[in-house]
Enzyme design. Sequence first.
Site, short mmCIF file in Angstrom:
data_model
loop_
_atom_site.label_atom_id
_atom_site.label_comp_id
_atom_site.label_asym_id
_atom_site.label_seq_id
_atom_site.Cartn_x
_atom_site.Cartn_y
_atom_site.Cartn_z
N GLU A 195 -5.09 9.95 -7.53
CA GLU A 195 -4.66 8.64 -8.46
C GLU A 195 -5.72 7.53 -8.24
O GLU A 195 -6.16 6.96 -9.49
CB GLU A 195 -3.49 8.11 -8.06
CG GLU A 195 -2.68 7.26 -8.99
CD GLU A 195 -3.24 5.51 -8.80
OE1 GLU A 195 -2.82 4.52 -9.71
OE2 GLU A 195 -3.92 5.46 -7.71
N GLU A 196 -6.37 7.44 -7.14
CA GLU A 196 -7.24 6.15 -7.11
C GLU A 196 -8.64 6.64 -7.66
O GLU A 196 -9.43 5.68 -7.88
CB GLU A 196 -7.43 6.04 -5.71
CG GLU A 196 -6.39 5.60 -4.71
CD GLU A 196 -6.01 4.01 -5.13
OE1 GLU A 196 -6.47 3.65 -6.11
OE2 GLU A 196 -4.77 3.75 -4.60
N HIS A 305 -5.41 -3.02 -1.69
CA HIS A 305 -6.78 -2.17 -1.44
C HIS A 305 -7.47 -3.00 -0.24
O HIS A 305 -8.76 -2.96 -0.35
CB HIS A 305 -7.65 -2.37 -2.80
CG HIS A 305 -7.03 -1.36 -3.92
ND1 HIS A 305 -8.15 -0.66 -4.66
CD2 HIS A 305 -5.75 -0.51 -3.73
CE1 HIS A 305 -7.21 0.25 -5.22
NE2 HIS A 305 -6.35 0.30 -4.81
#
Length: 331
Positions: A195-196, A305
């Site tokens: 996903e990232e 993050h």
Amino acid sequence: MIDLFDTCSRLAQIYGPSGREQEVRAALTELAQPYVDEIYSDAMGNLIAHKKGSGKRVMVAAHMDSIGVVATYIDELGMIRFSSVGGLMLGDIVGIRVRFANGTRGVIGYEEKTPFQKLGMEHLFVDIGATSREQAEQLVRPGDFAVFDAPTFRQGDVICSPYLDNRLGCAVVLGAMSALEQTENDLYFVFTAQEEVGLRGATTAAFAVAPDYAIAVDVTDTGDLPERAQPMAVTMGKGPAVKIMDRSVICDEAVKNALYAAGNTLNIPVQREIMVLGGTDTGVIQRSRGGVQSGAVSVPTRYVHTPNEMASLTDAEQAAQLISYAIAREF
């Protein structure tokens, strides 16, 4: 319901950057097995846990990968130059510890002759204590990935940990599975890969599952810190957030209303999320095949993050209850 702190603590410490999710997938397979009829992975590395039913096909997705860094080359001093895997902010990573797959640890340093305000990623390096290129290459090679190396702790209702994005989302999905009531719906719980780095796993998983409805589960920024650059109507500790839109998606009205209805029935406070920056798996799931009615539930999280993300365990537990009720009763 399962203990979300214990579950997230376990998942958050597993090495699993984008494209290297094998260990996370193995742990999730073990944890999800009791609640579904079949569980399997696909060519992209997604994990699909299927609870069979004859009703509407509903997909609940949480990404299991994390951001990190990848070694690009090693200089003559044994310092490891690197590039980002996913979205990194330079100011969040200077001086932090990282861990490679083989257990080698290091600290991210920077070239001190460059003024701090002019630093770029090209001025950073991972110092593993080596004194030469040859010595460093005994432990790390170009192409090796590293992740944040920080502890997980609980303080009252708060969990602080690396990779709440999105191991906390994975724990919420497991919590929803463990609390699920009887339903005729055909349920797919998908733990997505990569996903990232571009929502890649969700793209293929949604195409294969072809759901009627979908809910993505992730974290979201909050607006409850001083002098926020991007104000948000989301606060840590005031309940899970139902996404209205972000840069990748405008969520489906029927899915949002189902989640609001579940919140009203369960007396769970539901916040409304509009995320100005970034996106989640919701965007690509919605655009799969001929389109999927899609929405998202987010856990409000501070310092996303960074190695020290922070969230409320009550928000996470309520998110799991909300999802579990909605997918069983509201679709």
